[in-house]
Structure formats: structure tokens, C-alpha cells
Design a protein around this motif. Structure first.
Motif, short mmCIF file in Angstrom:
data_model
loop_
_atom_site.label_atom_id
_atom_site.label_comp_id
_atom_site.label_asym_id
_atom_site.label_seq_id
_atom_site.Cartn_x
_atom_site.Cartn_y
_atom_site.Cartn_z
N GLU A 6 0.82 -1.21 0.00
CA GLU A 6 0.00 0.00 0.00
C GLU A 6 0.86 1.26 0.00
O GLU A 6 1.61 1.51 0.94
CB GLU A 6 -0.91 0.03 1.23
CG GLU A 6 -2.11 -0.89 1.16
CD GLU A 6 -3.07 -0.66 2.31
OE1 GLU A 6 -2.74 0.11 3.24
OE2 GLU A 6 -4.16 -1.26 2.30
N HIS A 7 0.79 2.03 -1.07
CA HIS A 7 1.38 3.37 -1.16
C HIS A 7 2.84 3.39 -0.69
O HIS A 7 3.24 4.25 0.11
CB HIS A 7 0.54 4.37 -0.36
CG HIS A 7 -0.90 4.41 -0.79
ND1 HIS A 7 -1.30 4.84 -2.03
CD2 HIS A 7 -2.02 4.03 -0.12
CE1 HIS A 7 -2.62 4.76 -2.12
NE2 HIS A 7 -3.08 4.26 -0.99
N ASN A 9 6.65 4.16 -0.86
CA ASN A 9 7.59 5.13 -1.43
C ASN A 9 8.98 4.83 -0.89
O ASN A 9 9.16 4.50 0.28
CB ASN A 9 7.21 6.55 -1.06
CG ASN A 9 5.92 6.99 -1.73
OD1 ASN A 9 5.91 7.40 -2.89
ND2 ASN A 9 4.81 6.92 -1.00
N ASN A 19 7.57 4.90 -6.31
CA ASN A 19 6.72 6.09 -6.24
C ASN A 19 5.26 5.69 -6.06
O ASN A 19 4.58 5.35 -7.03
CB ASN A 19 6.90 6.92 -7.53
CG ASN A 19 6.11 8.20 -7.51
OD1 ASN A 19 5.65 8.65 -6.45
ND2 ASN A 19 5.93 8.81 -8.66
N ASP A 20 4.80 5.68 -4.80
CA ASP A 20 3.40 5.43 -4.46
C ASP A 20 2.91 4.10 -5.07
O ASP A 20 1.90 4.05 -5.77
CB ASP A 20 2.52 6.59 -4.92
CG ASP A 20 1.14 6.54 -4.29
OD1 ASP A 20 1.02 6.03 -3.16
OD2 ASP A 20 0.17 7.00 -4.93
N THR A 22 1.17 0.60 -5.12
CA THR A 22 0.13 -0.21 -4.49
C THR A 22 -0.10 -1.45 -5.34
O THR A 22 -0.23 -1.35 -6.56
CB THR A 22 -1.18 0.58 -4.34
OG1 THR A 22 -0.98 1.66 -3.42
CG2 THR A 22 -2.31 -0.30 -3.82
N SER A 56 7.67 5.34 3.32
CA SER A 56 6.27 5.43 3.74
C SER A 56 5.48 4.29 3.08
O SER A 56 5.96 3.66 2.14
CB SER A 56 5.65 6.79 3.33
OG SER A 56 5.70 6.95 1.93
N GLY A 57 4.28 4.04 3.60
CA GLY A 57 3.45 2.99 3.07
C GLY A 57 3.45 1.76 3.97
O GLY A 57 4.12 1.72 5.02
#
Length: 357
Positions: A6-7, A9, A19-20, A22, A56-57
């Protein structure tokens, strides 16, 4: 074991590796992460394994957030491109290593370890090599031992980073078939990284196309090949002939002629990019109708197929067509003669969407 990304980065300094991102990896399926070198596929695999920490994610195993779990807690089996076998250990002890270093309360007895390693070596058809050392094995044998070692700890997920990249073409092909059969036998959720499109299309249940750290398309092999979502996917999966032009009276006018467009492809005057795979061309001597004019450069016989290399009459652009060898014999093409290339299928995108190199 299902996996959800999930998302995610990830940066390395100024370089954006992911890059983001998912992605859903289905339980029990074999998923390929496919893309050019440096696109982020290995970084994504390492983040899933816990060998890299994302900026992140989240990473979820069976719906449970495992983003901060240590690599040991994730219980994944990882097979590296260059095997990473211990040179000073026999094949048997390489496979047994993960079992012997478990905490005492989880460790099997010596007899149980011997029985389990023997079963694994039989599974990869190398039980007769248990006494040898890695240096005494072929590349294909070392790769199978690396896989047996990864399976020894009974991982929830199997991750493979370009598992056949260091092998020659024939061994790669043989091992691909073997790995596919083994996966069906074990039913383990598996993800493998590759830049080899043939490998991904032949092995995977699901193909994930990655470019510049982002996912371009996810789908079954036949779907991503025949229904590419972006110019990158179209150009990366197999060779394509590229055209660019403007819509005039329902056709795409290009420098060497006009190509009939599928209904609803673009408004009058719109600029479009179009792609045709070599085997989707008809080669004809007809002087009128839709198609592009090209001069024959040479024809090569490749088994049951023939590849014709051509050059656009006005543009000078190179084109390729593939036809059955018997059709080439009927055409009796002469280098330098002009023919018409008529596409059976045409995939179009807005002209500003340019495929990555």
C-alpha cells in the motif's frame, strides 16, 4: 498467504526508486515483477522481504501490517540471483543451515533435520549431490540448491530476485519449466523479479509491469501482452513498429501512408501514436488501400517464420514484419522492391504519451 503493498515510497538520496506503489499479490499465485534495469522491481521485492525499509506505506501479509516486522518475523524465503551459497559447506549443510540456526526451542532434532533436507534435495532432484560443495556444481544445480535452502524453513512467501539471470539460455528455459511445475506442486505464494519478458509471460500467473518506480499495468500474461495499457507496456513486451500521425477521415495519416483506425480511436485532426507487432502485418503488392509503403531490405528464415526487414519509402524508417515461411516462398520478395504493409491490429495512444527507452 496474500500480500498487499500500500502506497510504498522509497528514495535513495535524490533518486526515486518507488513512487506510491500499491499492489495485491494473490494467495498461492506466482507473480512476476517485470521491467528494465533500475525501474525499482528489486527494491520492491526487498521492501516486501524486510531487507529494505520503505520511506512510507505499508506491507500487509494476510491483512496483517508487517511493515515494521523484522525480516526473520516475516518468514519469507529469499533466493538471490547469485545463489549466495556457503562455499565451505556441502550441498546438504547449505540446505540445512536455516534449520540449524533456529532458536533451540524451535529447532528440529538432528535426525529430523536430516530427513527434511533429504526430502528437499529429492524435491529439487539433487539428492545425489548432497556430499558435494557449491564449486563442484553447475549454475543450474546451484540455483536449485539455493531454492531448496529457501524452502527448508517453510516460508509463508517465496521471493526470487532474477533467479535465472546468471544462467545460459538453454538452462534458463529448462529451469523455468521446472520452477513452474514445482510452484504448482507446492502452491506457495511467490514473487520473482525479472527483466526478461519471455520469462515473465511463460512463468507467471500475474505480471506487474514497472517503469521508473511506478506500476504501469497489472494483469495475466495474455492480457498485458494483447491489451497493453500504456505505450511503455506495448513497447517493452515484444518488438513493435511505431508510427505517429494525425487522424484524417477515420484513418491515421503517417509519412508512408494511411492506417485504418479502430472506431473511436481519436477525433479528426488529433495526433496519435500507433504500434503494430511484426506478426500483425500483412505483406502485399497491392498499390492502393490502407497501409504503408516500404521497400524490402532483406528476408530471414527463422524456423517456421520469416522476418522481413523493410524501410519506409518516404520516411526511411525501419520496419519489421513476420510471416509464415511458406508465405514468404509464395511472395518471392526481391530486395529493393516496394510492398504495402497492412496491419491486422493497431494499438493507439495519444501522441504525447511517449514510451520509455
Amino acid at each position: 498467504m496474500s500480500i498487499r503493498v500500500e502506497h510504498i515510497n522509497k528514495r535513495f538520496g535524490d533518486f526515486v526508486a518507488l513512487n506510491d506503489v500499491t499492489l495485491d499479490v494473490p494467495d498461492g499465485k506466482l507473480t512476476a515483477l517485470l521491467g528494465p534495469s533500475g525501474c525499482g522491481k528489486t527494491t520492491l521485492l526487498r521492501v516486501i522481504a524486510g531487507l529494505e525499509q520503505s520511506d512510507s506505506g505499508r506491507i500487509l501479509f494476510n491483512g496483517e501490517d508487517s511493515s515494521n516486522a523484522h525480516v526473520r518475523e516475516r518468514n519469507v524465503g529469499f533466493v538471490f540471483q547469485h545463489y549466495a551459497l556457503f562455499r565451505h559447506m556441502t550441498v546438504f549443510e547449505n540446505v540445512a543451515f536455516g534449520l540449524r540456526v533456529k532458536p533451540r526451542r524451535e529447532r528440529l532434532s538432528d535426525s529430523e533435520i536430516r530427513a527434511k533436507v533429504t526430502r528437499l534435495l529429492e524435491l529439487v532432484h539433487l539428492d545425489w549431490l548432497g556430499h558435494r560443495y557449491p564449486a563442484q556444481l553447475s549454475g543450474g544445480q546451484r540455483q536449485r540448491i539455493a531454492l531448496a535452502r529457501a524452502l527448508a524453513v517453510e516460508p509463508r512467501v517465496l521471493l526470487l530476485d532474477e533467479p535465472f539471470g546468471a544462467l545460459d539460455a538453454k538452462v534458463r528455459k529448462d529451469l523455468r519449466r521446472w520452477l513452474r511445475d514445482l510452484h504448482h506442486q507446492l502452491g506457495l505464494t511467490s514473487i520473482f523479479v525479472t527483466h526478461d519478458q519471455e520469462e515473465a509471460l511463460e512463468l507467471a500467473d500475474q505480471v506487474v509491469l514497472i517503469n521508473k518506480g511506478a506500476i504501469e499495468q497489472v494483469g495475466e500474461p495474455a492480457q498485458v501482452y494483447s491489451q497493453p495499457a500504456t505505450p511503455f507496456v506495448q513497447s517493452f513486451l515484444g518488438h513493435s513498429n511505431f508510427f505517429e500521425g494525425r487522424v484524417v477521415s477515420g484513418a491515421l495519416q503517417v509519412e508512408d501512408g494511411g492506417l485504418a483506425l479502430p472506431a473511436g480511436s481519436g477525433d479528426e485532426g488529433a495526433r496519435l501514436s500507433a504500434y503494430v507487432r511484426p506478426h500483425e502485418f500483412q505483406v502485399t503488392r497491392e498499390t492502393s488501400g490502407p497501409g504503408v509503403e516500404a521497400k524490402v531490405a532483406r528476408a530471414l528464415e527463422l524456423g517456421a517464420l520469416a522476418r522481413i526487414e523493410l524501410v519506409g519509402v518516404r520516411s526511411g524508417r525501419p520496419f519489421e514484419a513476420e510471416i509464415p515461411k511458406r508465405e514468404l516462398a509464395k511472395l518471392a520478395l526481391v530486395p529493393g522492391e516496394t510492398v504495402r504493409l497492412v496491419p491486422d491490429a493497431l494499438r493507439v495512444f495519444p501522441a504525447q504519451e511517449v514510451a520509455a527507452e
